[in-house]
Each structure stands twice: as structure tokens, then as C-alpha cells.
Scaffold this active site. Structure first.
Site, PDB file in Angstrom:
ATOM      1  N   ASP A 254      41.045  31.918  29.059  1.00  0.00           N
ATOM      2  CA  ASP A 254      41.672  31.076  30.079  1.00  0.00           C
ATOM      3  C   ASP A 254      40.807  29.848  30.329  1.00  0.00           C
ATOM      4  OD1 ASP A 254      43.690  30.519  32.026  1.00  0.00           O
ATOM      5  OD2 ASP A 254      42.319  31.193  33.596  1.00  0.00           O
ATOM      6  N   HIS A 291      43.287  27.517  32.123  1.00  0.00           N
ATOM      7  CA  HIS A 291      42.547  27.830  33.355  1.00  0.00           C
ATOM      8  C   HIS A 291      43.495  28.100  34.530  1.00  0.00           C
ATOM      9  CE1 HIS A 291      38.284  27.277  35.095  1.00  0.00           C
ATOM     10  NE2 HIS A 291      38.973  28.127  35.847  1.00  0.00           N
TER      11      HIS A 291
END
Ligand code: NAI
Length: 328
Positions: A254, A291
């Protein structure tokens, strides 16, 4: 308090705007990130509010101080993107230490299940009526070992989730938590014994490239790696070597060490200049997301409340429980 809110996305406004009056703040939403080219926009404001890819280095902090900005409000837990030493005694820094550890841990588990069982590839195949399952065989998590690096709030939530899969847990932390019922071990043992390694420590000098070529060599053949913490924890070139040699069976990321300028942007019409990132994207057993582990309704609500409570506390001289300072 007047706050210049950098890097605004539509979802930020939804959560912050309705709270502004309650906390007595004026928010000016700026789409631009906070850089040397945009820092002037903060002139006349008491605080700036920034996100994780606004890199506040010493030069930028110097400019903010010269302009009379008194505080940096981080709408994040991580603070590796702010030069705290440059802030010392000149400008306050407040963060949101905890909003929903479960949001990030649940997301880490989703990445693990996806790369292990190839649901991302199965989805695109079946959309194209390719209903073959060749090449999509995964492995059971049941009775396997998960190595958790960093047993803070998110690491603990991840441990709880993985225990639900009946995984054995090994943990490594620079500061083991004596109240946590988990088997702590040294880093090498964790690397050697874990089928799945999930990163939940902050990015610091000590943790930078904690997963490097040496660490990968120590891992089991066919290990899975999940990183929802910070890109700099993994040496991406070494990771690519580990994937090429098939030492690593799958990776869920991520975060990426060079994510600034990539993540949170629609680059679908651009030529990607980062060859390492482009190479990483070509592996069928690598899943990269932008993210977004934090990105749930509950977490966004908590981030907005806590960020504006930090502003309120600052303005009214209350205790600054979320202030962070350079440690040395
Ligand atoms: P936390 O502060 O509760 O826990 C971090 C743990 O890591 C602590 O137990 C600490 O002792 C340990 N640690 C520190 N340095 C270490 C090292 N060198 N080696 C091993 N352990 C070390 O933090 P929390 O809330 O659990 O968050 C963890 C990280 O997750 C954050 O630092 C941030 O980078 C990342 N994060 C990612 C999000 C996302 O959207 N993907 C959202 C929120 C946080």
C-alpha cells in the site's frame, strides 16, 4: 485560527468542512501539495494542514516560520515526512496518532488474501468471461506462521485478525510490549520462520530498508510480504530481485518508497518515468495500491475530528497531547 489545507482531495472536504465552525477554524482548501512553489499560499495563516506526501524539509519549514505560521497540523499518524529537528523551538507539529488501527490492519489482511488467492486477477479474468483458474492456485493461511514487525496499534490489530485464520504469530519490535500475549523473537528468526511478513513499524533511521537483500535471503522460499506502513521500509530493488528469483511468492504494497508525486494522482494518461515502479507493476503476484489503508469512513471522521481538536487545543492554550518533537 486560519488554516491553509494543502493537498485537498474531494474526500477531505467532505469530512473537514462540516466541522470547521464547531472548532472555530477557517479552512482554506488548496489542491496543491505544500512545496517551495506553493508555500507562499500559507502567508497570513496560523497553521498549515498537510498529508503524508507533503515533504516538509528544513528549507520549507524555514519559509513557514519566516511567514509567521505557528503550527503544522498533520492529518496522519506517520511523521517521517517532516523534519522535526528543523521545527524545534520554531513551529509546533501535531499529528493524529490513532484514528482507526483496524482500518489499516483490515486492509493489510485484504492485501494478503488478495495476493495469496489472486482475487485481483480472478476478477479481471471473469469480467472478460475467462473463467479458467489455471495459474490462480494459492496457499492456506491456516497453521502457517505470520511475522509481525512492529506491534503497536496496527500490528496488534493485525495479530488479532490473523489469529482468526489460526495462524501462528511471531513478533519483532524494538520495544516489545510486555502486556501483549505474543511470542517475540529476534528479527532473523522472524524472517526465517514466517510464511507471511507484515510490516507495521514507522519509518525511522533504524527501520529504513529493514527488508533489504540480506533480509530477503533469510526468508523462507515462497514468503509473502505485506507493507502498509511506509515504502522506505523495503529496498525495492532487492524486492524485485526476490520476486525474479521466486524467493518471494507474493507482495501486497500500500506504500512505495518513491510514492510522492505518484500516489493519489490520476496518471493514466502519463508515461511513468519511474522504471522501478513500472517493473514492480508487471509482476502478476504483486498488488500495489495507493496508500489507502486508512481510507474508511470511520477513520476519515476520526482524522478530521482529531486534527481540528489539535488546532482548537493550540489556539486555546490547552494541553497538546498530540504534539511531536525531535527526540534528540
Ligand atoms: P504505533 O506507534 O502504535 O506502533 C509502531 C510500533 O513499531 C511500536 O510498537 C514501535 O515500538 C515499533 N517500532 C519502532 N521502530 C521499530 C523498528 N525499527 N523495528 C521494529 N519495530 C519498531 O504505530 P501504528 O499506529 O501501529 O502505525 C504503524 C505505522 O503504520 C505508522 O508508523 C505508519 O507508517 C503506518 N500507517 C499507514 C497507514 C496507511 O494508510 N497505509 C495509515 C496509518 C499508519
Amino acid at each position: 485560527m486560519k488554516i491553509a489545507f494543502y493537498g485537498t482531495k474531494p474526500y477531505d472536504r467532505i469530512w473537514f468542512e462540516p466541522l470547521a465552525e464547531h472548532y472555530g477554524v477557517t479552512l482554506t482548501f488548496l489542491e496543491a501539495p505544500c512545496t517551495m512553489n506553493t508555500v507562499e499560499l500559507a502567508r497570513g495563516y496560523e497553521a498549515v494542514c498537510i498529508f503524508i506526501n507533503d515533504n516538509l524539509n528544513a528549507a520549507l519549514i524555514g519559509r513557514l516560520c519566516e511567514m509567521g505560521v505557528q503550527a503544522i497540523l498533520l492529518r496522519s499518524a506517520g511523521f517521517n515526512h517532516v523534519d522535526l529537528k528543523a521545527c524545534r523551538g520554531r513551529i509546533r507539529v501535531l499529528r493524529v496518532p490513532s484514528y482507526s488501527p483496524e482500518a489499516v490492519a483490515e486492509y493489510a489482511a485484504a492485501l494478503l488474501l488478495t495476493v495469496n488467492r489472486y482475487t485481483h486477477r480472478a476478477y479481471t479474468r471473469s469480467r472478460d468471461f475467462n473463467l479458467s483458474i489455471n495459474g490462480l492456485m494459492g496457499t492456506d493461511l491456516h497453521d502457517k506462521t505470520a511475522g509481525i514487525i512492529g506491534t503497536g496499534k496496527i500490528g496488534q490489530a493485525m495479530i488479532d485478525i490473523l489469529r482468526g485464520f489460526h495462524m501462528k504469530i511471531l513478533a519483532y519490535d524494538l520495544y516489545p510490549n510486555p502486556d501483549l500475549s505474543v511470542e517475540y523473537t529476534d528479527l532473523d528468526t522472524l524472517l526465517e520462520q514466517s510464511h507471511v511478513i507484515s510490516l507495521h513499524c514507522p519509518l525511522t533511521k533504524e527501520s529504513h530498508h529493514i527488508i533489504n537483500g540480506d533480509a530477503i535471503q533469510k526468508m523462507r522460499d515462497g514468503a509473502y510480504i505485506v507493507n502498509t506502513s511506509r515504502g522506505g521500509l523495503i529496498d525495492t530493488s532487492a524486492l524485485i530481485d526476490g520476486l525474479l528469483s521466486r524467493k518471494i511468492a507474493g507482495v501486497g504494497l500500500d506504500v512505495y518508497e518513491e510514492e510522492d508525486g505518484l500516489f493519489y494522482e490520476d496518471l493514466s494518461q502519463e508515461i511513468i518515468q519511474d522504471n522501478t515502479f513500472a517493473r514492480l507493476m508487471t509482476f502478476p503476484n504483486v498488488l500495489i495500491t495507493s496508500h489507502m489503508g486508512f481510507f474508511t469512513r470511520e477513520a476519515m471522521q476520526a482524522i478530521a475530528v482529531e486534527t481540528l481538536e489539535n488546532a482548537y487545543a493550540l489556539e486555546h492554550g490547552l494541553e497538546l497531547k498530540n504534539e511531536i518533537r525531535a527526540s534528540d
